[in-house]
Design an enzyme around this catalytic site. Structure first.
Site, PDB file in Angstrom:
ATOM      1  N   CYS A  50       0.822  -1.216   0.000  1.00 48.89           N
ATOM      2  CA  CYS A  50       0.000   0.000   0.000  1.00 48.89           C
ATOM      3  C   CYS A  50       0.852   1.260   0.000  1.00 48.89           C
ATOM      4  CB  CYS A  50      -0.932   0.022   1.208  1.00 48.89           C
ATOM      5  SG  CYS A  50      -0.063   0.301   2.752  1.00 48.89           S
ATOM      6  N   CYS A 119      -1.762  -3.907   7.857  1.00 46.17           N
ATOM      7  CA  CYS A 119      -0.876  -3.088   8.698  1.00 46.17           C
ATOM      8  C   CYS A 119      -0.146  -3.994   9.691  1.00 46.17           C
ATOM      9  CB  CYS A 119      -1.669  -2.023   9.443  1.00 46.17           C
ATOM     10  SG  CYS A 119      -2.699  -0.987   8.381  1.00 46.17           S
TER      11      CYS A 119
HETATM   12 FE1  FES Z   1      -1.235   0.115   4.545  1.00 47.13          FE
HETATM   13 FE2  FES Z   1      -1.489   0.610   7.188  1.00 47.13          FE
HETATM   14  S1  FES Z   1      -2.794   1.356   5.545  1.00 47.13           S
HETATM   15  S2  FES Z   1       0.052  -0.574   6.183  1.00 47.13           S
END
Ligand code: FES
Length: 141
Positions: A50, A119
């Site tokens: 991300c 995450c």
């Molecule tokens: Fe991608 Fe937290 S939103 S690691």
């Protein structure tokens, strides 16, 4: 309802996103073990798909994680997961630390919404890379 101007960031998040636990909000807004570490044996950085990234410094003495710190460039959940993973492994043996994964981080934080599962994976992945680098260095000594 609390006054908007006096509400903390955690209060706002709780009102907006009631799905987060008190433990999550505590670690997201008062993260533990933040910053770099002098005399670290290992410093590692990892970027997830991300684009969020985490950096971990750790120092090992007598087979235990004597000190560990992190910095995160990402959302509140990334910060909470960095705080959680460092809290979970500080003082543990290297072997015990290697057993800490995304599931343990999520449990520690009282759960994570599915959209933030990655995450915890980022935090666990950064830890595991740091431990692998530590083991590689120790073998060379
Ligand atoms: Fe991608 Fe937290 S939103 S690691």
């Amino acid at each position: 309802m609390p006054d908007e101007e006096t509400s903390s960031g955690a209060d706002v998040w709780k009102r907006l996103f009631g799905k987060y636990s008190d433990t999550f909000l505590d670690h997201a807004y008062e993260p533990r073990n933040v910053g770099s570490l002098e005399d670290a044996d290992v410093e590692i950085s990892f970027t997830g798909p991300c684009g969020d990234s985490m950096q971990i410094w750790l120092r090992e003495r007598a087979g235990r994680i004597e000190a560990i710190r992190f910095l995160a460039d990402g959302c509140e959940a990334t910060v909470a997961c960095g705080s959680a993973v460092t809290s979970l492994v500080k003082g543990r043996t290297v072997k015990e630390a290697a057993g800490v994964g995304a599931r343990a981080i999520k449990e520690f934080l009282g759960g994570l919404p599915v959209e933030h599962n990655h995450c915890a994976i980022l935090a666990a992945g950064t830890l595991h890379r740091a431990l692998a680098e530590l083991i590689r260095k120790k073998r060379k000594e």
